[in-house]
Structure formats: structure tokens, C-alpha cells
Design a protein around this motif. Structure first.
Motif, mmCIF file in Angstrom:
data_model
loop_
_atom_site.group_PDB
_atom_site.id
_atom_site.type_symbol
_atom_site.label_atom_id
_atom_site.label_comp_id
_atom_site.label_asym_id
_atom_site.label_seq_id
_atom_site.Cartn_x
_atom_site.Cartn_y
_atom_site.Cartn_z
ATOM 1 N N THR A 139 63.879 83.903 17.524
ATOM 2 C CA THR A 139 63.662 82.398 17.226
ATOM 3 C C THR A 139 62.201 82.186 16.929
ATOM 4 O O THR A 139 61.820 81.082 16.677
ATOM 5 C CB THR A 139 64.229 81.908 18.615
ATOM 6 N N GLY A 140 61.265 83.145 17.659
ATOM 7 C CA GLY A 140 59.849 82.565 17.974
ATOM 8 C C GLY A 140 59.217 82.088 18.701
ATOM 9 O O GLY A 140 58.098 81.608 18.809
ATOM 10 N N LEU A 261 71.111 80.824 14.087
ATOM 11 C CA LEU A 261 70.069 81.417 13.511
ATOM 12 C C LEU A 261 69.965 81.761 12.191
ATOM 13 O O LEU A 261 68.841 82.591 11.643
ATOM 14 C CB LEU A 261 70.152 82.903 14.620
ATOM 15 N N GLN A 276 65.026 78.636 14.592
ATOM 16 C CA GLN A 276 63.674 79.145 14.240
ATOM 17 C C GLN A 276 62.913 77.816 13.405
ATOM 18 O O GLN A 276 61.745 77.653 13.758
ATOM 19 C CB GLN A 276 63.712 80.126 13.272
ATOM 20 N N ARG A 280 59.442 76.088 14.888
ATOM 21 C CA ARG A 280 58.472 76.212 14.148
ATOM 22 C C ARG A 280 57.755 74.967 14.050
ATOM 23 O O ARG A 280 56.527 74.607 13.908
ATOM 24 C CB ARG A 280 58.752 76.748 12.897
#
Length: 474
Positions: A139-140, A261, A276, A280
Motif C-alpha cells: 500500500t505504501g 489493491l 494505494q 498517495r
């Protein structure tokens, strides 16, 4: 002796009815259970006789006892064949686990594991690390935590971060998230004070800003994963809400509901932002389900800024809502597949079902139709039919998935009665009825289920072995 007592005496004693030819094997296999089931059936019949019903024939009584014995022995939670076309059917357990996830859970169930043991250091470990590392990678996000379901994730996050203070949310996002659990009630139980802004169909950034005060703890956004408001509407974008939160140093939390995802737009499935993308854009905390579009076990996943995740992990409710080793094993195996998106689409049953092409579905329907035409013969007409499936499970509410299925039109039994009988076969079969035909949507049929489905249909037409004790002569 009055007539009631006379009718009651027509019922046999427990030991007497257990000598019936169809029950002798049950008494030998498990005498205690056979006696229990017999007593319960006889008690039920005494009550029926007292309200005017006639005593049953001995054979009928024996069949009912045998059916109850079989039902009690096998338990109530059973496999069913889902021919409804609803991929994430809440009543049927939502996501089907991948082979890898099912095997991981099976192995964890039968072996000791390093659930909370660090094999490298020999010291106690953290159970969440088995999935949090993967979640951060995929996912970051800076941090991740997993609890029992998404409602629990929302409740825990609000309790840890906003109890005793205010949480601002658009009035149009005060939804019911299933099972009569409503966002305002979840928020109230968490201890945060709800501040509604805007109207049902229109909320602007200025509405949020006007409501911000010294007691504001969170700006909450709830993604409409199980509904849409269309027409004369306006909502604040994620980017706008994040910028507002940054300006006032207030965390932005988003409940994504289903959570996905992979970008599914290339498969014609729109309206679900990926986790994600939201990370972001700067959302500080995100919650979503493990058993919906993710395609894993039931779980509530929380990702976001590390300091917020740490605060949530320290809250006492985290232990009350924690997941066990089976869930973690299945979730880890599911997440591992997402490292390779092409693999995930093929191996995770939810994604495979949602992304199946019309050509593939039509071919599956033709094979099923050919099989059913052979086994049902003159009992029903069958034909391949173009139909529409749905995602279900509070996901992709506006998505109509073009699909194919088989229409079964029985000759000598009502369609609703046939559907009723199919729910009592082994395995049970769930269908939908459309224009006086049973519709079997092949999108939700698993590999190898065609022949089981055909056998169940034959059983339903014949009444053979159905739990209500009916027979071919009924």
C-alpha cells in the motif's frame, strides 16, 4: 380414554421406533444421538397432535428421525453451491479463499507456529508483523494493523484517536454498513462526538472548515462502497480534504469499506479507488475489509501514518479485536499473491470471478447446459441465457457484470418449489428465479461443481433424501 390421549398413544416408544429397519444402523453407530433425535421428533409430534394433527405413519416418522440424525451429525454450517451470480454473497460467507490461503490456514491450524515468536532472536515477537510488513509494501503506508473486521477497525480507530473529542463527517456519508450497524452508532459507541456537515446530497469544503474547532480530533470520510447518490450532488474530494487537514493539522481518516489493491477499471469495474491511490493522496488513516474485494479472510485492515497506527495498537480494545493465527495465515497468503497482479487475478477466486470475460462465461454455461440436458431429460427444459451478475458484499453497487447462465424450466413442479428443494439437497444449492425459470449463473460456480449441481437437481426432482422426509410417492 379421550380422543387426544388415544392419538398420542399411537406414537411408538423410543426403543420401539429405533427397531425400524431404516434406523437400526443409526442406533448402532451412535445410540446416544439416535435416542436424542428420536425424543425430539416424538416431542414435536406430540405438540402437533395436541393442536389437531393426525399421528404420522411409522415409515414417515422413521424418515423424519433419520433426517434429523443426519442433520445433527453433520452440523449446521455446510458447504453450498452458489449459483446466484453474486460473487461476494454476505449470507454465504463472502470471499472464497485461494488455494494458497486455505492451505496456509490449514497448516496453521494443525501445527505450532511462530505466531508471537521471533525465530531470529529467540524472543517474543509481534503477531501483526506477519502481515503488516506486506501491507506496508503493497500500500505504501508507513504502518499497518489488522483486527477482526472493518467495523471493528473503524470503531477501534475512533476510540483510540478521537474519544472525548469531535469527528467531522459529511451527512451524506452517515451510512448503514450492514447488519443494522450504522456509522453514527459506531461513532457514538467509540466515544467521539459526531459533527455532521453539509446535506445528504451536497457537502462542500467550506462546510468542513466551518465546523473545525479546538475539539476537532479527526476529519472522517466514508467511501460509499455499498451505495451511490446520483444526480444533483457534490462531495469533497480526498485531495481537498487532505489539504484541509494539513492546514489545520488534523488527521484525515477514510473508511474505504471494501478496499481494493488492484485497479479494476481495465476489467470494466469502476468506482473503487485503490488503497494505494488514497495513501498517495495523503490520507492519514485508512480502513478496509479483508474478505471483500481483497479476496481474503474476514479482517479489518488499518493502514496509515506510523504514529497513528502505534496509538491504535496501544489501545486496550486492540486485544479484544485481535485476529487469530488462522486469519493471519490466510491473509498473509492472500497478500503474497498481490506482489504479482497477474497471479492475483487468476489465483484469488473473488478477482477471478469478477474479471472473467463474457466469452469464458458463455463457454462455461454451454458446458453446464449440455450436462443438465442429459441428466434432466424430460423433467425440465434447459437453455443458455445471457444474464447479469453483481459483485455483492457492499462493493461496486452500480456495477452490472454481463454474464451467462443456464435457465432451468421444470415441467411438473413449480419453480419456487424446486428452488426450495435445492436448498435441502446435499450440498445445498442457491439459485435465483427469473421469468418462472431457475437461473444458474456460472460466474459463481467453482471448478468441479457442475456435476455436484447436476446431481443436486436430480435429487431435488426426485425428492430423494431431502430433510423434510418427502418421498417419490409424496
Amino acid at each position: 380414554m379421550d380422543q387426544l390421549q388415544k392419538r398420542l398413544r399411537q406414537l411408538p416408544a423410543v426403543d420401539q421406533i429405533l427397531q425400524h429397519p431404516s434406523l437400526k444402523d443409526l442406533a448402532l453407530a451412535d445410540h446416544k444421538l439416535a435416542v436424542k433425535c428420536t425424543r425430539e421428533v416424538l416431542t414435536a409430534w406430540r405438540n402437533r397432535i395436541r393442536v389437531g394433527m393426525e399421528p404420522p405413519a411409522t415409515d414417515e416418522l422413521a424418515r423424519e428421525i433419520r433426517d434429523k440424525y443426519i442433520s445433527d451429525r453433520r452440523g449446521s454450517l455446510r458447504p453450498v453451491i452458489n449459483a446466484t451470480g453474486t460473487v461476494l454473497h454476505t449470507n454465504l460467507g463472502r470471499a472464497i479463499l485461494s488455494e494458497a490461503a486455505a492451505m496456509a490456514a490449514y497448516t496453521a491450524a494443525r501445527r505450532y507456529t511462530n505466531l508471537e515468536f521471533d525465530l531470529a532472536t529467540g524472543h517474543r515477537g509481534n503477531r501483526y508483523e506477519h502481515v503488516s510488513t506486506l501491507l506496508r509494501e503493497l500500500t505504501g503506508a508507513e504502518g499497518a494493523l489488522v483486527v477482526n473486521n472493518n467495523a471493528g477497525a473503524v470503531f477501534l480507530s475512533l476510540s483510540a484517536l478521537a474519544a472525548g473529542r469531535e469527528t467531522i463527517i459529511s451527512r451524506g456519508q452517515l451510512v448503514e454498513i450492514g447488519g443494522s450497524f450504522r456509522v453514527p452508532e459506531v461513532m457514538a459507541q467509540s466515544g467521539t462526538r459526531l459533527v455532521e456537515v453539509g446535506t445528504t446530497n451536497k457537502t462542500y469544503l467550506k462546510d468542513y472548515e466551518a465546523a473545525i474547532g479546538p475539539e476537532t480530533a479527526l476529519l472522517l470520510k466514508v467511501h460509499p462502497s455499498n451505495y451511490r447518490i446520483r444526480g444533483f450532488t457534490h462531495e469533497v474530494t480526498t485531495k481537498e480534504l487532505v489539504a484541509l487537514g494539513r492546514r489545520y493539522q488534523i488527521p484525515v481518516m477514510e473508511d474505504l469499506g471494501s478496499g481494493v489493491l488492484l485497479n479494476l477499471e481495465s476489467y470494466g469495474l469502476q468506482g473503487e479507488p485503490t488503497v494505494q491511490d488514497e495513501v498517495r493522496q495523503g490520507v492519514d488513516l485508512l480502513t478496509f475489509s479483508g474478505d471483500k474485494l481483497l479476496g481474503g479472510p474476514q479482517a479489518g485492515i488499518i493502514v496509515g501514518r506510523q504514529e497513528l497506527i502505534a496509538a491504535i495498537a496501544r489501545h486496550p480494545l486492540t486485544r479484544a479485536l485481535r485476529v487469530d493465527k488462522l486469519t493471519l495465515a490466510a491473509l498473509e497468503a492472500t497478500l503474497l499473491a498481490y506482489r504479482y497482479p497477474e497471479r492475483a487475478v487468476k489465483e484469488i477466486p473473488t478477482l477471478a470471478a469478477l474479471t472473467m470475460t463474457p466469452e469464458e462465461l458463455q463457454k462455461k454455461a454451454e458446458h453446464l447446459c449440455e450436462l443438465l440436458a442429459g441428466v434432466l431429460a424430460s423433467r425440465a427444459r434447459v437453455e443458455v441465457k445471457s444474464i447479469t451478475s453483481q459483485a455483492g458484499g457492499g462493493a461496486l453497487p452500480l456495477a452490472e457484470l454481463p454474464s451467462w447462465g443456464v435457465a432451468v424450466m421444470p415441467e411438473k413442479v413449480e419453480t419456487t418449489e424446486l428452488a426450495h428443494r435445492l436448498r435441502r439437497t446435499e450440498p445445498a444449492v442457491l439459485v435465483r428465479i427469473q421469468e418462472d425459470a431457475l437461473i444458474l449463473d456460472v460466474r459463481t460456480l467453482l471448478p468441479g461443481e457442475n456435476r455436484e449441481l447436476a446431481a443436486a437437481l436430480v435429487q431435488a426432482f426426485d425428492f430423494v433424501g431431502l430433510p423434510d422426509g418427502e418421498s417419490n410417492n409424496a
